[in-house]
Design a protein around this motif. Structure first.
Motif, PDB file in Angstrom:
ATOM      1  N   ASN A   8       4.831  11.058   8.709  1.00 61.62           N
ATOM      2  CA  ASN A   8       5.118   9.688   8.276  1.00 61.62           C
ATOM      3  C   ASN A   8       6.605   9.363   8.391  1.00 61.62           C
ATOM      4  OD1 ASN A   8       2.434   9.492   7.649  1.00 61.62           O
ATOM      5  ND2 ASN A   8       2.712   9.767   5.452  1.00 61.62           N
ATOM      6  N   ASN A   9       7.438  10.320   7.970  1.00 57.83           N
ATOM      7  CA  ASN A   9       8.884  10.095   7.985  1.00 57.83           C
ATOM      8  C   ASN A   9       9.575  10.765   9.167  1.00 57.83           C
ATOM      9  OD1 ASN A   9       9.068   8.598   5.471  1.00 57.83           O
ATOM     10  ND2 ASN A   9       8.477  10.513   4.478  1.00 57.83           N
ATOM     11  N   LYS A  10       8.761  11.412  10.012  1.00 62.22           N
ATOM     12  CA  LYS A  10       9.283  12.064  11.212  1.00 62.22           C
ATOM     13  C   LYS A  10      10.394  13.071  10.880  1.00 62.22           C
ATOM     14  CE  LYS A  10       8.038   8.196  14.174  1.00 62.22           C
ATOM     15  NZ  LYS A  10       8.435   7.282  15.257  1.00 62.22           N
ATOM     16  N   LYS A  11      10.123  13.883   9.853  1.00 57.71           N
ATOM     17  CA  LYS A  11      11.084  14.901   9.423  1.00 57.71           C
ATOM     18  C   LYS A  11      10.360  16.229   9.195  1.00 57.71           C
ATOM     19  CE  LYS A  11      14.660  12.100   9.092  1.00 57.71           C
ATOM     20  NZ  LYS A  11      15.825  12.235   9.999  1.00 57.71           N
ATOM     21  N   ARG A  12      11.128  17.318   9.322  1.00 61.82           N
ATOM     22  CA  ARG A  12      10.606  18.625   8.966  1.00 61.82           C
ATOM     23  C   ARG A  12      10.672  18.789   7.450  1.00 61.82           C
ATOM     24  NH1 ARG A  12      13.260  23.681  11.852  1.00 61.82           N
ATOM     25  NH2 ARG A  12      15.065  22.991  10.661  1.00 61.82           N
ATOM     26  N   LEU A  13       9.546  19.162   6.832  1.00 60.23           N
ATOM     27  CA  LEU A  13       9.516  19.380   5.387  1.00 60.23           C
ATOM     28  C   LEU A  13      10.118  20.733   5.032  1.00 60.23           C
ATOM     29  CD1 LEU A  13       5.932  18.082   4.503  1.00 60.23           C
ATOM     30  CD2 LEU A  13       8.114  16.975   3.998  1.00 60.23           C
ATOM     31  N   TYR A  14       9.657  21.781   5.709  1.00 62.63           N
ATOM     32  CA  TYR A  14      10.207  23.106   5.452  1.00 62.63           C
ATOM     33  C   TYR A  14       9.822  24.061   6.576  1.00 62.63           C
ATOM     34  CZ  TYR A  14       5.657  23.078   3.012  1.00 62.63           C
ATOM     35  OH  TYR A  14       4.337  22.867   2.663  1.00 62.63           O
ATOM     36  N   ILE A  19       6.540  23.062   8.950  1.00 64.30           N
ATOM     37  CA  ILE A  19       5.645  22.042   8.422  1.00 64.30           C
ATOM     38  C   ILE A  19       6.360  20.707   8.514  1.00 64.30           C
ATOM     39  CG2 ILE A  19       4.251  21.290   6.454  1.00 64.30           C
ATOM     40  CD1 ILE A  19       3.378  23.969   7.592  1.00 64.30           C
ATOM     41  N   TRP A  20       5.687  19.714   9.114  1.00 67.55           N
ATOM     42  CA  TRP A  20       6.311  18.429   9.411  1.00 67.55           C
ATOM     43  C   TRP A  20       5.668  17.296   8.623  1.00 67.55           C
ATOM     44  CZ3 TRP A  20      10.420  18.526  12.788  1.00 67.55           C
ATOM     45  CH2 TRP A  20      10.556  19.683  13.584  1.00 67.55           C
ATOM     46  N   ASP A  21       6.472  16.348   8.222  1.00 73.37           N
ATOM     47  CA  ASP A  21       6.019  15.095   7.627  1.00 73.37           C
ATOM     48  C   ASP A  21       6.016  14.053   8.734  1.00 73.37           C
ATOM     49  OD1 ASP A  21       5.628  12.707   6.349  1.00 73.37           O
ATOM     50  OD2 ASP A  21       7.309  12.901   4.960  1.00 73.37           O
ATOM     51  N   ALA A  39      15.450  16.271  13.300  1.00 69.29           N
ATOM     52  CA  ALA A  39      14.706  15.210  13.983  1.00 69.29           C
ATOM     53  C   ALA A  39      13.311  15.676  14.331  1.00 69.29           C
ATOM     54  CB  ALA A  39      15.461  14.782  15.240  1.00 69.29           C
ATOM     55  N   TYR A  40      12.375  14.778  14.234  1.00 67.47           N
ATOM     56  CA  TYR A  40      10.980  15.017  14.587  1.00 67.47           C
ATOM     57  C   TYR A  40      10.888  15.361  16.075  1.00 67.47           C
ATOM     58  CZ  TYR A  40       5.991  13.729  14.767  1.00 67.47           C
ATOM     59  OH  TYR A  40       4.642  13.710  14.911  1.00 67.47           O
ATOM     60  N   PRO A  41       9.977  16.298  16.467  1.00 67.32           N
ATOM     61  CA  PRO A  41       9.998  16.772  17.856  1.00 67.32           C
ATOM     62  C   PRO A  41       9.324  15.826  18.840  1.00 67.32           C
ATOM     63  CG  PRO A  41       8.254  17.852  16.649  1.00 67.32           C
ATOM     64  CD  PRO A  41       8.985  17.002  15.645  1.00 67.32           C
ATOM     65  N   ALA A  72       1.504  21.347  11.199  1.00 71.46           N
ATOM     66  CA  ALA A  72       2.288  22.576  11.358  1.00 71.46           C
ATOM     67  C   ALA A  72       2.465  22.885  12.835  1.00 71.46           C
ATOM     68  CB  ALA A  72       1.602  23.750  10.668  1.00 71.46           C
ATOM     69  N   THR A  73       3.619  23.473  13.174  1.00 72.44           N
ATOM     70  CA  THR A  73       3.857  23.962  14.525  1.00 72.44           C
ATOM     71  C   THR A  73       4.376  25.392  14.455  1.00 72.44           C
ATOM     72  OG1 THR A  73       6.135  23.102  14.560  1.00 72.44           O
ATOM     73  CG2 THR A  73       4.406  21.662  15.425  1.00 72.44           C
TER      74      THR A  73
END
Length: 312
Positions: free
Chosen positions: A243-249, A239-241, A306-308, A229-230
């Motif tokens: 593994n897939n370098k994506k934001r979940l929600y 909340i970030w995933d 995109a993942y940060p 989480a950030t």
């Protein structure tokens, strides 16, 4: 207690000034909170009860648990304290030469580790609180002011001003195992070790996060990151995933800046410190507040972003 479904349960009796940190206990849903109002508070997050409070001689810049009813705090008055909420007692473990920015307790080594703006980290034995310096084990010079510390097992990660990162083994503190430079462009705000002990996450003031591994081999760098989480000055928690370098929600916006976050021991709850961090200077702002929410309570599902990671 007021129930606000969009942001979680707001705890009663919050600090009256900026929240510097909050932490869940490793064995219960007790929550330890430090603040610029010179207080350290212990809450039962489930019962919404304030179980105790200590007042210090200056702004409290960080805190951590020792056990269910005691912890450690560091302060703008340069002092390192052990605080016992059951006994209502505090001991001075020692002092730095300048304000102490961060504190961690190593269950593996039985030591308290503190980082200060005097460009040192110090290790303390909390069992020997016999005087101002009676508990000190060692002092270790750093290249710049210490901004953040994190521990996992016997590994200690120290992030300082100037984008320096030093990695130590607590069993041999004579010199860092590794000396690194942050891959992010601006000043480090926070460092947190992965629970599995393989690396750490580093965040900076420009709102980016880098994921790093202790093992620099190609095989290690290909490992998965996990979920994290950030929170930012925009008032949002994501909340970030990894593994897939994506934001979940993304959770609904909080009243003001996110000053600190903490997951409960089982990862089911997230404590959120909504507290203005003065990124836009002194101006009118919402009161400081602490929210506790279920991690799985999702209100907003944004489009994938995109993942940060830092730009290449």
């Amino acid at each position: 207690m007021s129930l606000v479904p969009s942001v979680g349960r707001e705890l009663s009796n919050p600090p009256s000034d900026g929240i510097s940190n909050l932490r869940f206990s490793n064995s219960s849903d007790h929550l330890l909170v430090s603040s610029w109002d010179k207080s350290v508070r212990l809450y039962d997050a489930n019962a919404d009860s304030l179980r105790g409070e200590f007042k210090h001689g200056g702004p409290v810049l960080d805190c951590c648990f020792h056990d269910e009813s005691s912890g450690f705090s560091v302060c703008g008055d340069n002092k390192v304290r052990r605080i016992d909420f059951n006994a209502g007692k505090e001991d001075i473990l020692g002092m730095h030469d300048k304000p102490v920015r961060c504190v961690e307790y190593s269950y593996a080594a039985g030591q308290v580790i503190t980082g200060s703006w005097d460009k040192t980290i110090k290790c303390w034995d909390p069992r020997a609180a016999s005087g101002p310096e009676g508990t000190q084990i060692g002092t270790y010079q750093q290249p710049e002011r210490v901004n953040s510390l994190s521990l996992v097992g016997n590994r200690l990660v120290v992030a300082t001003a100037g984008r320096h990162v030093n990695i130590y083994d607590l069993r041999n503190m004579s010199q860092p195992e590794q000396r690194r430079e942050s891959s992010l462009k601006y000043q480090t705000r926070c460092v947190r070790c992965y629970p599995n002990g393989t690396g750490y996450a580093l965040s900076s003031v420009e709102g980016r996060v880098s994921m790093e591994f202790f093992d620099l081999s190609e095989a290690a760098q290909a490992k998965n990151y996990g979920t994290f989480a950030t929170g930012g000055c925009d008032g949002f928690v994501n909340i970030w995933d990894g593994n897939n370098k994506k934001r979940l929600y993304q959770y609904s916006k909080y009243p003001t800046s996110i000053a600190a976050l903490s997951f409960s021991r089982d990862g089911g709850l997230l404590a959120v410190a909504s507290s203005y961090t003065f990124e836009e200077g002194d101006k009118p702002h919402e009161p400081d507040a602490i929210f506790v929410r279920s991690v799985n309570e999702i209100e907003v599902k944004p489009k994938p972003k995109a993942y940060p990671n830092p730009p290449v």
